[in-house]
Design a protein around this motif. Structure first.
Motif, short mmCIF file in Angstrom:
data_model
loop_
_atom_site.label_atom_id
_atom_site.label_comp_id
_atom_site.label_asym_id
_atom_site.label_seq_id
_atom_site.Cartn_x
_atom_site.Cartn_y
_atom_site.Cartn_z
N LEU A 155 16.36 0.04 -9.18
CA LEU A 155 16.43 0.05 -7.72
C LEU A 155 17.83 0.45 -7.28
O LEU A 155 18.00 1.27 -6.37
CB LEU A 155 16.06 -1.33 -7.16
N ALA A 156 18.84 -0.14 -7.92
CA ALA A 156 20.22 0.21 -7.59
C ALA A 156 20.52 1.66 -7.95
O ALA A 156 21.20 2.38 -7.20
CB ALA A 156 21.19 -0.72 -8.31
N LEU A 157 20.02 2.12 -9.09
CA LEU A 157 20.28 3.50 -9.51
C LEU A 157 19.62 4.49 -8.58
O LEU A 157 20.15 5.59 -8.36
CB LEU A 157 19.79 3.70 -10.95
N CYS A 158 18.49 4.12 -8.00
CA CYS A 158 17.85 4.97 -7.00
C CYS A 158 18.72 5.06 -5.76
O CYS A 158 18.94 6.16 -5.22
CB CYS A 158 16.48 4.41 -6.65
N VAL A 159 19.22 3.93 -5.29
CA VAL A 159 20.08 3.89 -4.10
C VAL A 159 21.37 4.68 -4.33
O VAL A 159 21.83 5.40 -3.45
CB VAL A 159 20.41 2.43 -3.74
N MET A 160 21.94 4.56 -5.52
CA MET A 160 23.26 5.12 -5.79
C MET A 160 23.22 6.59 -6.19
O MET A 160 24.12 7.36 -5.82
CB MET A 160 23.95 4.31 -6.89
N SER A 161 22.22 6.99 -6.97
CA SER A 161 22.23 8.34 -7.53
C SER A 161 21.05 9.20 -7.07
O SER A 161 21.10 10.42 -7.23
CB SER A 161 22.20 8.28 -9.06
#
Length: 307
Positions: A155-161
């Protein structure tokens, strides 16, 4: 793990919820819209919050970098991470939650994965103020929800990258980005580097907060073993597998629920079953191909029923 209800159209809640896109900064939000997400007036409350939340995340992220930037640069991982692998609904959440109770480990929290740009600065205060606004359980099952609960790092990797299979939540029915984010050979060098930088930053910030070894859980990582070993040659892996009929039944419900809960347009469930069968087959083939690259002693496999 409680079995999900029969696959079908999930019930829609009238309660306003934080969706994955509310954690993006201005730059990521603009890039999201370059992918032409499906929009519909019925999701006006989610769409209307996007500009304000993007400005807030950009401001808080800049303040966090000003205050913690030097500490982040100087922080080293306590040990190579532990990755929980397995297809969606195979028991990865249960296993992740159990491992997170071990005092030697830490895991990203739900707050950290939804607001990865500034959780060092805001998590303790904002999570305390807003905890009562959260639903009691996840929409796809009966797993309790809290800001401090272990959560999937993708979820964080989707938001960040914006390199994540969860990008399909903005464009349901278009699986091109979904498959590109699972097969890194389809990514440009810049996209892969951006994803790796996001993962490294997330791990570093979690380590700065807790100074413990990080346990990550994401079914998507099952497709990315070579890249994870490239970044962390001595990483540990735990792979969980489950009866495929139960996995399929529950995974259909999960995908429908995620689209309903995070979409910005009318839900679209075209080819859901076909794509799940395809990704299940590719996932197993990819894992069987890549598992041999994991150093001896660094992989454990467990059957859900045995767990």
């Amino acid at each position: 793990m409680p079995e999900a209800s029969q696959p079908g159209k999930p019930k829609r809640s009238s309660q306003q919820k934080v969706v994955i896109w509310h954690g993006m900064r201005i730059g990521e939000l603009l890039e999201l819209f370059s992918h032409r997400p499906l929009l519909h007036w019925s999701r006006w409350n989610r769409i209307g919050l996007l500009p304000g939340m993007a400005c807030y995340n950009s401001l808080m992220g800049a303040l966090e970098n000003l205050i913690y930037g030097r500490q982040i640069q100087q922080t080293q991982l306590t040990a190579p991470p532990v990755f929980v692998l397995g297809f969606w609904r195979s028991g990865t959440t249960l296993l992740h939650n159990l491992l997170s109770h071990d005092p030697q480990f830490t895991s990203p929290t739900m707050y950290q994965t939804l607001f990865p740009w500034h959780f060092l600065l805001t998590e303790r205060t904002v999570s305390r103020w807003t905890e009562r606004l959260l639903p009691k359980t996840r929409p796809m099952d009966n797993v309790p929800v809290s800001w401090s609960a272990p959560q999937e790092d993708d979820l964080a990797l989707c938001v960040m990258s914006l390199v994540s299979p969860y990008m399909f939540l903005a464009t349901p029915g278009n699986y091109r980005q979904y498959w590109r984010s699972l097969d890194f050979t389809r990514l440009s060098a810049a996209e892969k580097q951006r994803w790796q930088a996001a993962l490294q930053l997330l791990l570093t910030k979690i380590t700065l907060r807790t100074n413990k070894r990080v346990v990550l859980k994401s079914p998507s990582h099952t497709f990315r073993i070579p890249t994870l070993l490239e970044m962390f040659p001595d990483a540990k892996f735990v792979y969980i597998y489950r009866n495929p009929y139960k996995v399929f039944r529950s995974a259909v419900h999960l995908r429908h629920t995620m689209v309903e809960e995070n979409g910005l347009g009318r839900p679209c469930f075209d080819q859901t079953e076909e794509e799940l069968i395809r990704s299940y087959r590719v996932g197993f083939e990819t894992y069987e191909r890549d598992r041999r690259h994991i150093p001896a002693g660094n992989l454990q496999e467990v059957r859900f029923d045995d767990l």
